[in-house]
Each structure stands twice: as C-alpha cells, then as structure tokens.
Design a protein around this motif. Sequence first.
Motif, PDB file in Angstrom:
ATOM      1  N   ILE A  15      54.032  57.965  -0.753  1.00 10.70           N
ATOM      2  CA  ILE A  15      54.507  57.524   0.559  1.00 10.70           C
ATOM      3  C   ILE A  15      53.318  56.972   1.335  1.00 10.70           C
ATOM      4  O   ILE A  15      52.248  57.581   1.356  1.00 10.70           O
ATOM      5  N   CYS A  16      53.523  55.829   1.957  1.00 10.87           N
ATOM      6  CA  CYS A  16      52.484  55.228   2.792  1.00 10.87           C
ATOM      7  C   CYS A  16      53.087  54.943   4.165  1.00 10.87           C
ATOM      8  O   CYS A  16      54.219  54.450   4.262  1.00 10.87           O
ATOM      9  N   PHE A  17      52.333  55.264   5.220  1.00  7.16           N
ATOM     10  CA  PHE A  17      52.812  55.086   6.586  1.00  7.16           C
ATOM     11  C   PHE A  17      51.883  54.126   7.319  1.00  7.16           C
ATOM     12  O   PHE A  17      50.664  54.249   7.257  1.00  7.16           O
ATOM     13  N   VAL A  18      52.475  53.150   8.023  1.00  5.58           N
ATOM     14  CA  VAL A  18      51.693  52.205   8.805  1.00  5.58           C
ATOM     15  C   VAL A  18      52.472  51.875  10.077  1.00  5.58           C
ATOM     16  O   VAL A  18      53.707  51.868  10.071  1.00  5.58           O
ATOM     17  N   THR A  19      51.742  51.632  11.168  1.00  2.00           N
ATOM     18  CA  THR A  19      52.370  51.251  12.432  1.00  2.00           C
ATOM     19  C   THR A  19      51.988  49.823  12.769  1.00  2.00           C
ATOM     20  O   THR A  19      50.796  49.476  12.784  1.00  2.00           O
ATOM     21  N   PHE A  20      52.975  48.986  13.020  1.00  2.00           N
ATOM     22  CA  PHE A  20      52.719  47.599  13.415  1.00  2.00           C
ATOM     23  C   PHE A  20      52.367  47.529  14.903  1.00  2.00           C
ATOM     24  O   PHE A  20      52.839  48.336  15.705  1.00  2.00           O
ATOM     25  N   GLU A  66      46.194  39.786   6.887  1.00  2.00           N
ATOM     26  CA  GLU A  66      44.982  40.316   6.265  1.00  2.00           C
ATOM     27  C   GLU A  66      44.992  41.845   6.228  1.00  2.00           C
ATOM     28  O   GLU A  66      44.387  42.446   5.334  1.00  2.00           O
ATOM     29  N   ASP A  67      45.626  42.478   7.206  1.00  2.00           N
ATOM     30  CA  ASP A  67      45.735  43.934   7.214  1.00  2.00           C
ATOM     31  C   ASP A  67      46.828  44.421   6.272  1.00  2.00           C
ATOM     32  O   ASP A  67      46.709  45.487   5.665  1.00  2.00           O
ATOM     33  N   PHE A  68      47.889  43.631   6.146  1.00  2.00           N
ATOM     34  CA  PHE A  68      49.076  44.084   5.433  1.00  2.00           C
ATOM     35  C   PHE A  68      49.038  43.729   3.950  1.00  2.00           C
ATOM     36  O   PHE A  68      49.395  44.551   3.102  1.00  2.00           O
ATOM     37  N   VAL A  69      48.612  42.517   3.624  1.00  2.00           N
ATOM     38  CA  VAL A  69      48.651  42.055   2.228  1.00  2.00           C
ATOM     39  C   VAL A  69      47.241  42.009   1.640  1.00  2.00           C
ATOM     40  O   VAL A  69      46.889  42.816   0.786  1.00  2.00           O
ATOM     41  N   GLU A  70      46.423  41.086   2.068  1.00  2.00           N
ATOM     42  CA  GLU A  70      45.037  41.020   1.632  1.00  2.00           C
ATOM     43  C   GLU A  70      44.268  40.066   2.531  1.00  2.00           C
ATOM     44  O   GLU A  70      44.858  39.185   3.165  1.00  2.00           O
ATOM     45  N   GLY A  71      42.967  40.257   2.592  1.00  2.00           N
ATOM     46  CA  GLY A  71      42.157  39.383   3.424  1.00  2.00           C
ATOM     47  C   GLY A  71      40.677  39.623   3.195  1.00  2.00           C
ATOM     48  O   GLY A  71      40.270  40.560   2.493  1.00  2.00           O
ATOM     49  N   LEU A  72      39.861  38.769   3.769  1.00  2.00           N
ATOM     50  CA  LEU A  72      38.412  38.891   3.651  1.00  2.00           C
ATOM     51  C   LEU A  72      37.904  39.930   4.638  1.00  2.00           C
ATOM     52  O   LEU A  72      38.288  39.920   5.806  1.00  2.00           O
ATOM     53  N   GLY A  97      45.497  44.897   1.361  1.00  4.66           N
ATOM     54  CA  GLY A  97      46.087  45.609   2.489  1.00  4.66           C
ATOM     55  C   GLY A  97      47.015  46.705   2.018  1.00  4.66           C
ATOM     56  O   GLY A  97      47.201  46.929   0.815  1.00  4.66           O
ATOM     57  N   VAL A  98      47.634  47.396   2.970  1.00 11.61           N
ATOM     58  CA  VAL A  98      48.458  48.559   2.621  1.00 11.61           C
ATOM     59  C   VAL A  98      49.659  48.176   1.769  1.00 11.61           C
ATOM     60  O   VAL A  98      50.066  48.922   0.865  1.00 11.61           O
ATOM     61  N   GLN A 126      58.941  56.318 -11.072  1.00  6.76           N
ATOM     62  CA  GLN A 126      59.282  57.076  -9.878  1.00  6.76           C
ATOM     63  C   GLN A 126      59.225  56.179  -8.639  1.00  6.76           C
ATOM     64  O   GLN A 126      58.451  55.230  -8.578  1.00  6.76           O
ATOM     65  N   PRO A 127      60.061  56.457  -7.651  1.00  8.99           N
ATOM     66  CA  PRO A 127      60.104  55.607  -6.459  1.00  8.99           C
ATOM     67  C   PRO A 127      58.907  55.826  -5.538  1.00  8.99           C
ATOM     68  O   PRO A 127      58.361  56.924  -5.459  1.00  8.99           O
ATOM     69  N   PHE A 128      58.518  54.757  -4.847  1.00  5.18           N
ATOM     70  CA  PHE A 128      57.473  54.784  -3.830  1.00  5.18           C
ATOM     71  C   PHE A 128      58.092  54.294  -2.525  1.00  5.18           C
ATOM     72  O   PHE A 128      59.038  53.496  -2.533  1.00  5.18           O
ATOM     73  N   VAL A 129      57.536  54.762  -1.407  1.00  2.00           N
ATOM     74  CA  VAL A 129      58.119  54.446  -0.099  1.00  2.00           C
ATOM     75  C   VAL A 129      57.029  53.961   0.854  1.00  2.00           C
ATOM     76  O   VAL A 129      55.993  54.612   1.003  1.00  2.00           O
ATOM     77  N   LEU A 130      57.275  52.818   1.479  1.00  2.00           N
ATOM     78  CA  LEU A 130      56.416  52.314   2.546  1.00  2.00           C
ATOM     79  C   LEU A 130      57.186  52.436   3.858  1.00  2.00           C
ATOM     80  O   LEU A 130      58.271  51.873   4.003  1.00  2.00           O
TER      81      LEU A 130
END
Length: 613
Positions: free
Chosen positions: A174-179, A186-192, A208-209, A403-407
């Motif tokens: 499980i991963c938790f993030v607040t927008f 860059e924070d969410f997917v990928e970035g320099l 990113g997460v 197994q399932p994963f949850v964002l």
Amino acid sequence: MKPEDAIREILAERPSLLTEKIKNGFSLWMDSKNNGRRMRVIRINSTSSPDILETKRAETSRVERKPSLIRATWSLSETLSIIDSEIELIESNSNQPSKKLTNSKAAEEITMSGPSMANGADQVSLNKILYGPPGTGKTYSTAKLAVEICDGDAEMSREELMARYEELRRDNRICFVTFHQSYGYEDFVEGLRPELKDGQVSYRIRPGVFREICDAARLSNLVKPGLSGKPLKDRTIYKMSLGAAGTTEGHTVLQECLEKGYVLLGWGRDIDFSECDTEDAIRQKIAEERPDIKKPDSNVRFSGVFKNDVRVGDLIIVSQGNRSFRAIGEVTGEYEFLEAPVAGTYHQMRPVRWLAVLEANRSVSDIYDRGFVQSALYRLDHAGLKLDVLEGLLNEQHEANGQPFVLIIDEINRANLAKVFGELITLLEPDKREGAVNGLTVKLPYSGDDFRVPANLFVIGTMNTADRSIALLDTALRRRFEFEELQPDYDALPVEAIEGVDLRALLRAMNDRIEYLYDRDHAIGHAYFVPIKTLTDLETVFRRKVIPLLQEYFYEDWSKVCLVLNDTSGGFIASRIAIPKGLQATVDEYDLRPRYTVRPDKFEVDSYLNIYQ
C-alpha cells in the motif's frame, strides 16, 4: 463465461483432479461458504498429507483470512498451467487423453475477463474515488478498502485494521500520497532530481510514487513459484550480480531481466560464445575478436562459468551488493547471445524462471552463513546454505504471486490532474492495463522506458466536495474512475445522549439547515463527533471545528452561521452594534452592522438542545 464456471466445466470432466492423491502440487476446491461459487487454489507442501480435500477442509479458518482466490488474469495463466501438470501427473499411468485447460476455449474466455477483486459477491473497481463532505470518514474508508483488497477481508476492529494497514504499507503493498497544488508529473511518475557527488551537482532521473508502486506490482506478477524436478538439496546454486548495485545501469539491467525472464552477463562484451564449449575456446575467441579487452582472464572465467558450467535446473541468487539479495531464478535454457545489448554491454543471456522476486532486499545472512564475495558469478558452498530457510522463502512466493497492490491518493482533486498524470491517464483504464485485451504501452519522456500499468494495481482516491465540486474534476479522469459518495453516517454516533445532548439529532439538524442554505456537499461529517464523551469534548469540537468550518462555508456571513446553529439567543455567537470612535458622524451614510464574536464563556446545554428541539 465466468472463470470459476469455466474451470468447473473442466473439472467436471476430470473428477480425478478432486480425489486423486497428489504430492507437491495444487488443488482446486469449492468454497462451501459461498455456495460453491468461488474457487480457491491451495498449495500442498511436501510435508502435507497428500489427501488434499480431507486435509485442507480442516484448515479453512486458517486460509479464510488470506484466500488465494482466482481473481485476475495475472495469476490465472499460472493456475491453468498447474492444473495441466496435475492432469499429466494423475494420468501418466493411464491411457486417458489429457484435456489441456490452457489451450481450451474455456481458458481463452477466462483470460479475456478483466481483473477484479473477489470480495464476497462484490467486486472492487480497479479505479475508485470516495467523495463527500469533510469528516465523513474518507481516509479511514480508503484504509479499510485497501486492506480488504489486499487480504480479501477487513472485518476487524479499528485498531486491528490500522495495524494491518501499517503492516501492508511497510511491505510496500500500500502506498499513500496526498495531492496538492504544486504536485506534478515529476513527483508522481518520474523526473530529474539534483544530487551532490564529489562536490558536483548532477541530475538523475528518479521514479515517482506511481512508477515505484507500478514496478512493485509488476514484479509480483513475474514470479512463477515452485521448483520443477530435483529437490532443493540436489540443486547447484550460484550467486550472480546483475549490473552494479545502486546505479542507473544496474537498475535498468535488473528490471529488464525480471520482465523478460532471463539473466544477463556484461563480461565478454559483444562476443558470441555459442560455439565455445571450453575455457580455452573462449580465451581464443576473445583474443581473436577483442584483443584490446580489459581484464581478459576475468572475462574468460566469468563467461566460461555462465556459458558452460551453469546448467539447466541450477538456481541463481541475484545479489544486491555483498550483504543482500533481490531475486531467485531457476535456469530454464541454454546460453544465448543477444545481438541488441541491454544497457550498452550486456549481450550474454540465459533464460530463467523467477521463483522469487522480493519487494525489499533480504539479508544474505538469512540464507547463507557468510557474506557474498564481490564477484560477478560464482558457485555457493552448499555447506553454508540454510536450505530450510531458502525453501521456506520460495514457498512464500505462492501467496505473493499476483497479489494486489493499492495506491491511495488523498485529496485527488486538489492537483492539476492533467499535469500530474500526463500521458498515463489512458493507461489507468482496466482494458488498457498490462496483459489486458487492449493493453497499451507508452514511452516515458525522461527515461525513454516503455511503461505499462499492471493489472493488479488498484487506485483509490479521495475528494473533499467542500473543497471543489465534483463537476470541476477533469473529465478524462472522471470517466476512468468509479465514484462512491460518503455522506455523514449518523448511526456511527452513540445512541445514548451525552449528558442530555443527542449527537445524532444535533448533527442531522445542522446538516439539514446547511443543505437548505448552501448545498449537501458542505455537510458536516460524523467523524468530528465520534470521539466526544463529555460536554467538555462537545464544546471543544464546536469551538475549534464546527464554528470555524461554518465561518469558512458562509464566507464570514455570521447571520447564516447563527441560522445553522438556530442561535436565536446568543448561546454560541454574541452580536452587538457598536460604532467605532470617530465614525459617529457617518452613521447616516452607512447601515448599522452588527459585530459578531464567539461567546468566550461556557456553552450551555440549552444552546445545544435548541439546535434540534
């Protein structure tokens, strides 16, 4: 046709699958609690009784918490393959022809079905947003839903549920993030990202997460657990490095190997050793084609072990430095040379079946009584291996496979969603996921890597309707998510009055007035009132939560705040008309305006009662 119906059809034709004594295999059985509508795959260890049904029915309570359900395409193909192997095992001494489930029309229909989460008679959507006014329990509901997705059951006390949630979070399930407004791609997917090395600033592509949890979910699908053939004690086991640990190249090589089902060796560079059956032949080949190669003896040694010493059926433990390891694979094929290299120099390849891919690195000391040597590839000493621990680790992978994963994305509507998701918005759709009928792949702009969203990743968002209307949410995102509204749950509050005050009636009366004066999106949630035990608690909630929230809702229009509280006598809000010094001469030019303040003294019980009586 539903998956369970298709498998039942095959089993009906082969009843021996349910009665034959099978060791070291799997079996399917019907869940009696669900009237035979759910199928389960249960592993039988070598130490278990071979009589599957009689043994495992007695263990129903143990497997009920974390059932290995046939719940999606990512675990189905392995399940069908297992059934095929059981059929061959059972019928090896008979003349009856085997009906291959993996090639049957029924299996084809199963594979076409979209991934879902079995939960009683319900199915949890891959993408869901919980929306509602503040204080309606959205954050807790996401935690409960996440545990239910991962475990198949979340019926437990709040303390137990949050403890299990934290355990799954630590396991990266499980991963938790607040927008927020400044959150981006860059924070969410990928970035320099800048990093300081030897006093110099350099820029490195960091995931990113979202990419991190997608990679984690994908790894769980790559595992094909279970040794084939010889037992573990009779296997030759090697330690191997896949690229330098902690480097971009090492990460690329590892991901490529895990996804493609092979191991790669960088030694030997671009020389094809397919015709070299001895170390001398390899040495001669290197001398002829790459006389300028550095460390020729090391190239000869490692290439020789990789090409000629490693055999089909041997195990390879992939190291992560000298003190930990990341994966375990079984060699399934002979040496091959890749014309197109991976990460520049990796041409030498051996196909493997990944028996274990670990989300977090495991210590070498868990399975070996000494540290790994800094060598690309070498044979481990059997005397130092802890075979019982290693076998237990491999057995654990049966449960981990697919197994399932949850964002969880809290406050999903507060960010610029087009900016955050970018081109990945399309990949969230169930039929565009990896392995689905219309599965899509995109090339990421920073790394240039191909990227897919795995089918076992669930995305749960929360949205505060008081913060922004659902109508303003990005249309492209809205059509890819299911929405579930959470309104105040009055039944969550105690039935008994708190020192004469009925909290249920109190909250309902205030929300009825808010809906009339404003709208239902700005109701007050029950969560504010759940912890209340005394009138002192109630006053604290009113002073610090309820009244400030009403001020915000009505833009400092205190007359409406008083209407919501039915405050006709100044029990909560005191008002007075006082002309400031120096403005007396302007009285005739302006309307007299009352000045409001929250009463500083204690709120009386009658003030609360007046709200709903």
